[in-house]
Design a protein around this motif. Sequence first.
Motif, short mmCIF file in Angstrom:
data_model
loop_
_atom_site.label_atom_id
_atom_site.label_comp_id
_atom_site.label_asym_id
_atom_site.label_seq_id
_atom_site.Cartn_x
_atom_site.Cartn_y
_atom_site.Cartn_z
N PRO A 181 -10.49 -7.12 -1.27
CA PRO A 181 -9.41 -7.66 -0.06
C PRO A 181 -8.41 -6.60 -0.07
CG PRO A 181 -8.79 -8.61 -2.15
CD PRO A 181 -10.12 -8.03 -2.49
N TYR A 182 -8.64 -5.50 -0.75
CA TYR A 182 -7.63 -4.20 -0.81
C TYR A 182 -8.47 -3.31 -0.23
CZ TYR A 182 -4.73 -7.13 -3.57
OH TYR A 182 -4.02 -8.38 -3.83
N LEU A 183 -8.04 -2.04 0.20
CA LEU A 183 -8.66 -0.83 0.66
C LEU A 183 -9.83 -0.45 0.12
CD1 LEU A 183 -5.43 1.09 1.89
CD2 LEU A 183 -6.79 -0.33 3.28
N PHE A 184 -9.37 -0.49 -1.19
CA PHE A 184 -10.75 -0.10 -1.98
C PHE A 184 -11.20 -0.92 -2.78
CE2 PHE A 184 -8.53 3.82 -0.26
CZ PHE A 184 -9.61 4.45 0.16
N GLY A 185 -11.13 -2.31 -2.39
CA GLY A 185 -11.59 -3.37 -3.44
C GLY A 185 -10.47 -3.92 -4.40
N SER A 186 -10.14 -3.33 -5.52
CA SER A 186 -8.89 -3.59 -6.25
C SER A 186 -7.62 -3.12 -5.70
CB SER A 186 -9.26 -3.01 -7.69
OG SER A 186 -10.29 -3.66 -8.04
N PHE A 187 -6.36 -3.52 -5.78
CA PHE A 187 -5.48 -2.83 -5.49
C PHE A 187 -5.14 -1.43 -6.09
CE2 PHE A 187 -0.72 -1.88 -5.17
CZ PHE A 187 -0.29 -2.48 -3.97
#
Length: 215
Positions: A152-158
Amino acid sequence: MEELTLYIGNKNYSSWSFRPWIALTAAGVPFREHLIPFDFPAGNPLFRDISPTGRVPVLHHGSLRIWESLAIIEYAAELFPDVALWPARREDRAVARSISAEMLSGFRALRGACPMNIRREKRRIPLPDGVMEDVERISAIWKECCENSGGPYLFGSFSAADAMFAPVVNRFDVYDLTQDAKVLAYMEAVKSHPAWIRWCEGALEETWIVPEDEA
């Protein structure tokens, strides 16, 4: 290891303080927070005692001072390589640093017209030239990165890249700058992060008001 101390400004307004704070908090980097309120446009004379630029944020580590948000994040990433402040893949790290640097140096129209304000009631304002161009570019970055990573974040994880754009999420939200479903989905993911919620809780408890509060 000596304790890290992060000096920040008002949580309601200080977008540059927000960036390293949420990056370090989300990653679990241990640090002591020291908030010094500012009074726009004069700032606070105490900043001169802690920062060579007379501005916040600034990170103290023993006798070392690190200023500027992205430099603070990079320093923490070197001190704590296992907390994954940046994405794991080299290619992703390169893109993450590129868009973070673009945030650092760009989008001046948006930043000037729509200052971060956690307490602001959501409403639109007349926008000067250049703001919607910034909105379109940022939206394209968010959508491309989330599509490539699966979110859900730009590269998967925050990661640090999300931290660099966190104040922009507030701007898009409270100035009602987008109706794009994919952009709104990314914004909701960021606003739901525990570190975001903690920062906003602190901002809502503040009583300081600067002129931009009614912008």
